[in-house]
Design a protein around this motif. Structure first.
Motif, PDB file in Angstrom:
ATOM      1  N   MET A 175      -9.474 -10.267 -14.963  1.00  0.00           N
ATOM      2  CA  MET A 175      -9.276  -9.270 -13.918  1.00  0.00           C
ATOM      3  C   MET A 175      -8.088  -9.605 -13.031  1.00  0.00           C
ATOM      4  N   LEU A 176      -7.900 -10.883 -12.709  1.00  0.00           N
ATOM      5  CA  LEU A 176      -6.746 -11.266 -11.898  1.00  0.00           C
ATOM      6  C   LEU A 176      -5.450 -11.015 -12.650  1.00  0.00           C
ATOM      7  N   SER A 177      -5.423 -11.361 -13.926  1.00  0.00           N
ATOM      8  CA  SER A 177      -4.218 -11.148 -14.721  1.00  0.00           C
ATOM      9  C   SER A 177      -3.885  -9.665 -14.841  1.00  0.00           C
ATOM     10  N   ALA A 178      -4.908  -8.834 -15.045  1.00  0.00           N
ATOM     11  CA  ALA A 178      -4.678  -7.394 -15.157  1.00  0.00           C
ATOM     12  C   ALA A 178      -4.237  -6.787 -13.834  1.00  0.00           C
ATOM     13  N   SER A 179      -4.679  -7.375 -12.728  1.00  0.00           N
ATOM     14  CA  SER A 179      -4.416  -6.777 -11.415  1.00  0.00           C
ATOM     15  C   SER A 179      -3.006  -7.045 -10.882  1.00  0.00           C
ATOM     16  N   LEU A 180      -2.366  -8.104 -11.329  1.00  0.00           N
ATOM     17  CA  LEU A 180      -1.085  -8.495 -10.730  1.00  0.00           C
ATOM     18  C   LEU A 180      -0.019  -7.401 -10.824  1.00  0.00           C
ATOM     19  N   PRO A 181       0.261  -6.835 -12.010  1.00  0.00           N
ATOM     20  CA  PRO A 181       1.258  -5.750 -12.030  1.00  0.00           C
ATOM     21  C   PRO A 181       0.791  -4.512 -11.283  1.00  0.00           C
ATOM     22  N   MET A 182      -0.517  -4.267 -11.265  1.00  0.00           N
ATOM     23  CA  MET A 182      -1.027  -3.124 -10.507  1.00  0.00           C
ATOM     24  C   MET A 182      -0.760  -3.292  -9.016  1.00  0.00           C
ATOM     25  N   MET A 183      -0.908  -4.525  -8.514  1.00  0.00           N
ATOM     26  CA  MET A 183      -0.614  -4.790  -7.105  1.00  0.00           C
ATOM     27  C   MET A 183       0.838  -4.481  -6.778  1.00  0.00           C
ATOM     28  N   VAL A 184       1.753  -4.957  -7.629  1.00  0.00           N
ATOM     29  CA  VAL A 184       3.186  -4.751  -7.388  1.00  0.00           C
ATOM     30  C   VAL A 184       3.506  -3.267  -7.347  1.00  0.00           C
ATOM     31  N   ILE A 185       2.964  -2.512  -8.307  1.00  0.00           N
ATOM     32  CA  ILE A 185       3.235  -1.074  -8.368  1.00  0.00           C
ATOM     33  C   ILE A 185       2.632  -0.362  -7.162  1.00  0.00           C
ATOM     34  N   ALA A 186       1.429  -0.760  -6.750  1.00  0.00           N
ATOM     35  CA  ALA A 186       0.778  -0.130  -5.602  1.00  0.00           C
ATOM     36  C   ALA A 186       1.538  -0.394  -4.311  1.00  0.00           C
ATOM     37  N   VAL A 187       1.955  -1.643  -4.098  1.00  0.00           N
ATOM     38  CA  VAL A 187       2.700  -1.985  -2.879  1.00  0.00           C
ATOM     39  C   VAL A 187       4.043  -1.262  -2.863  1.00  0.00           C
ATOM     40  N   ALA A 188       4.698  -1.168  -4.028  1.00  0.00           N
ATOM     41  CA  ALA A 188       5.973  -0.447  -4.099  1.00  0.00           C
ATOM     42  C   ALA A 188       5.786   1.031  -3.764  1.00  0.00           C
ATOM     43  N   ALA A 189       4.677   1.617  -4.230  1.00  0.00           N
ATOM     44  CA  ALA A 189       4.407   3.022  -3.930  1.00  0.00           C
ATOM     45  C   ALA A 189       4.097   3.228  -2.451  1.00  0.00           C
ATOM     46  N   LEU A 190       3.320   2.324  -1.863  1.00  0.00           N
ATOM     47  CA  LEU A 190       2.999   2.431  -0.433  1.00  0.00           C
ATOM     48  C   LEU A 190       4.204   2.115   0.445  1.00  0.00           C
ATOM     49  N   HIS A 191       5.142   1.336  -0.069  1.00  0.00           N
ATOM     50  CA  HIS A 191       6.331   0.982   0.706  1.00  0.00           C
ATOM     51  C   HIS A 191       7.170   2.213   1.031  1.00  0.00           C
ATOM     52  N   ARG A 192       7.106   3.231   0.198  1.00  0.00           N
ATOM     53  CA  ARG A 192       7.905   4.435   0.429  1.00  0.00           C
ATOM     54  C   ARG A 192       7.469   5.175   1.688  1.00  0.00           C
ATOM     55  N   SER A 193       6.171   5.193   1.943  1.00  0.00           N
ATOM     56  CA  SER A 193       5.683   5.922   3.117  1.00  0.00           C
ATOM     57  C   SER A 193       5.300   4.996   4.258  1.00  0.00           C
ATOM     58  N   ARG A 194       5.171   3.698   3.983  1.00  0.00           N
ATOM     59  CA  ARG A 194       4.640   2.732   4.966  1.00  0.00           C
ATOM     60  C   ARG A 194       3.268   3.202   5.447  1.00  0.00           C
ATOM     61  N   SER A 195       2.740   2.584   6.471  1.00  0.00           N
ATOM     62  CA  SER A 195       1.409   2.959   6.950  1.00  0.00           C
ATOM     63  C   SER A 195       1.205   2.494   8.381  1.00  0.00           C
ATOM     64  N   LEU A 196       0.551   3.353   9.165  1.00  0.00           N
ATOM     65  CA  LEU A 196       0.155   2.961  10.517  1.00  0.00           C
ATOM     66  C   LEU A 196      -1.009   1.974  10.485  1.00  0.00           C
ATOM     67  N   TYR A 197      -1.726   1.968   9.363  1.00  0.00           N
ATOM     68  CA  TYR A 197      -2.880   1.076   9.193  1.00  0.00           C
ATOM     69  C   TYR A 197      -2.699   0.273   7.900  1.00  0.00           C
ATOM     70  N   PRO A 198      -1.762  -0.672   7.897  1.00  0.00           N
ATOM     71  CA  PRO A 198      -1.456  -1.395   6.643  1.00  0.00           C
ATOM     72  C   PRO A 198      -2.641  -2.136   6.068  1.00  0.00           C
ATOM     73  N   GLY A 199      -3.476  -2.738   6.934  1.00  0.00           N
ATOM     74  CA  GLY A 199      -4.625  -3.472   6.431  1.00  0.00           C
ATOM     75  C   GLY A 199      -5.599  -2.568   5.687  1.00  0.00           C
ATOM     76  N   LYS A 200      -5.908  -1.411   6.289  1.00  0.00           N
ATOM     77  CA  LYS A 200      -6.861  -0.494   5.667  1.00  0.00           C
ATOM     78  C   LYS A 200      -6.273   0.113   4.401  1.00  0.00           C
ATOM     79  N   SER A 201      -5.001   0.496   4.448  1.00  0.00           N
ATOM     80  CA  SER A 201      -4.368   1.076   3.260  1.00  0.00           C
ATOM     81  C   SER A 201      -4.367   0.084   2.099  1.00  0.00           C
ATOM     82  N   LEU A 202      -4.032  -1.155   2.382  1.00  0.00           N
ATOM     83  CA  LEU A 202      -3.984  -2.166   1.331  1.00  0.00           C
ATOM     84  C   LEU A 202      -5.376  -2.547   0.847  1.00  0.00           C
ATOM     85  N   ALA A 203      -6.360  -2.543   1.752  1.00  0.00           N
ATOM     86  CA  ALA A 203      -7.731  -2.833   1.329  1.00  0.00           C
ATOM     87  C   ALA A 203      -8.228  -1.756   0.360  1.00  0.00           C
ATOM     88  N   LEU A 204      -7.928  -0.489   0.664  1.00  0.00           N
ATOM     89  CA  LEU A 204      -8.297   0.584  -0.251  1.00  0.00           C
ATOM     90  C   LEU A 204      -7.563   0.448  -1.582  1.00  0.00           C
TER      91      LEU A 204
END
Length: 211
Positions: free
Chosen positions: A131-160
Motif C-alpha cells: 500500500m505504501l509503494s502504491a500510494s507514493l506516485p498517487m501522493m505526488v499527483i494529488a499534491v500537484a493537482a492541489l497545488h494549482r488551487s492551493r487551499s485555505l485549509y491545507p491540513g483538511k484538504s490533504l487529510a481528505l
C-alpha cells in the motif's frame, strides 16, 4: 503613489493569465486516470498473486473493492472542493457512513484460519509495504493537482486526499489478495492507511498552503 493610473498599469503588466480549473468531477477523473496506473506500476514488484474471484466466498471482497473505489473517489472530490475558496463546506456524512459499511464488511470477512505456513505477520507486512509503494506516485499527483488551487485549509484538504489515496491503494491491494482477511493482516492495512494520510499531510502542506 499618487499616480494611481501608473500603478494600475504596472499591476496590469505584471499580471499573469489565469487558467480556469476544471470542474471537480473532471479533476477527480483525471487524477484517477493518472494515479491508478502509476500506483499499479510502482507496486508491481510486490504483486505476488491475482485474486481468485471465482471462489464462492469472494462476494464480500468484491464489495469491499467497490466501496474502496467509491470512498477513494469521494474523498478526492472532497479534497478538491475544499481547496476552492467560496465553496460550501464539504459534507462527509455519507462518506463516513460508507466507511463504516466498509469496515463492517471487512470485519465480517475475517477468518481465524492462518495463511499457509502461519506467516500471518509476514503477510501483513507485505500488504503494508504494497500500500505504501502504491500510494507514493498517487501522493505526488494529488499534491500537484492541489497545488494549482492551493487551499485555505491545507491540513483538511490533504487529510481528505490522503484518505482517498489510502482507499485507492487498498483497492489495488484487493486485486492481488486473498478473498478472506486475517486480523493482524487487516490491522496492517489500517496502519498503512493511517501512515499514508500522515505522510500526505506532512509532505504536501508547504506546497498547497496559501503564503
Amino acid at each position: 503613489m499618487r499616480n494611481h493610473d501608473r500603478f494600475i498599469d504596472q499591476l496590469s503588466d505584471s499580471a499573469r493569465p489565469v487558467k480556469r480549473l476544471w470542474p471537480t468531477g473532471w479533476r477527480v477523473a483525471a487524477w484517477i486516470a493518472l494515479a491508478l496506473p502509476c500506483g499499479m506500476v510502482s507496486s508491481w514488484a510486490l504483486h505476488s498473486r491475482f485474486t481468485d474471484w471465482s471462489r464462492p466466498d469472494a462476494l464480500p471482497a468484491l464489495l469491499s473493492l467497490l466501496l474502496s473505489f467509491i470512498l477513494g473517489s469521494g474523498a478526492m472530490a472532497g479534497a478538491f472542493t475544499l481547496s476552492l475558496a467560496g465553496r460550501p463546506p464539504v459534507r462527509l456524512k455519507w462518506l463516513g457512513l460508507l466507511a463504516l459499511i466498509w469496515l463492517a464488511l471487512n470485519l465480517g470477512n475475517m477468518t481465524a484460519t492462518l495463511p499457509p505456513g502461519g506467516r500471518q505477520f509476514g503477510e501483513g507486512v507485505h500488504c503494508y509495504l504494497f500500500m505504501l509503494s502504491a500510494s507514493l506516485p498517487m501522493m505526488v499527483i494529488a499534491v500537484a493537482a492541489l497545488h494549482r488551487s492551493r487551499s485555505l485549509y491545507p491540513g483538511k484538504s490533504l487529510a481528505l486526499a490522503g484518505g482517498g489515496i489510502a482507499f485507492m491503494s487498498s483497492m489495488l491491494l484487493s486485486l492481488c489478495h486473498q478473498t478472506h482477511l486475517h486480523m493482524l493482516d487487516f490491522i496492517m492495512h489500517l496502519a498503512a492507511g493511517i501512515t499514508i494520510i500522515a505522510v500526505t499531510v506532512l509532505a504536501g502542506r508547504r506546497w498547497i498552503r496559501l503564503d
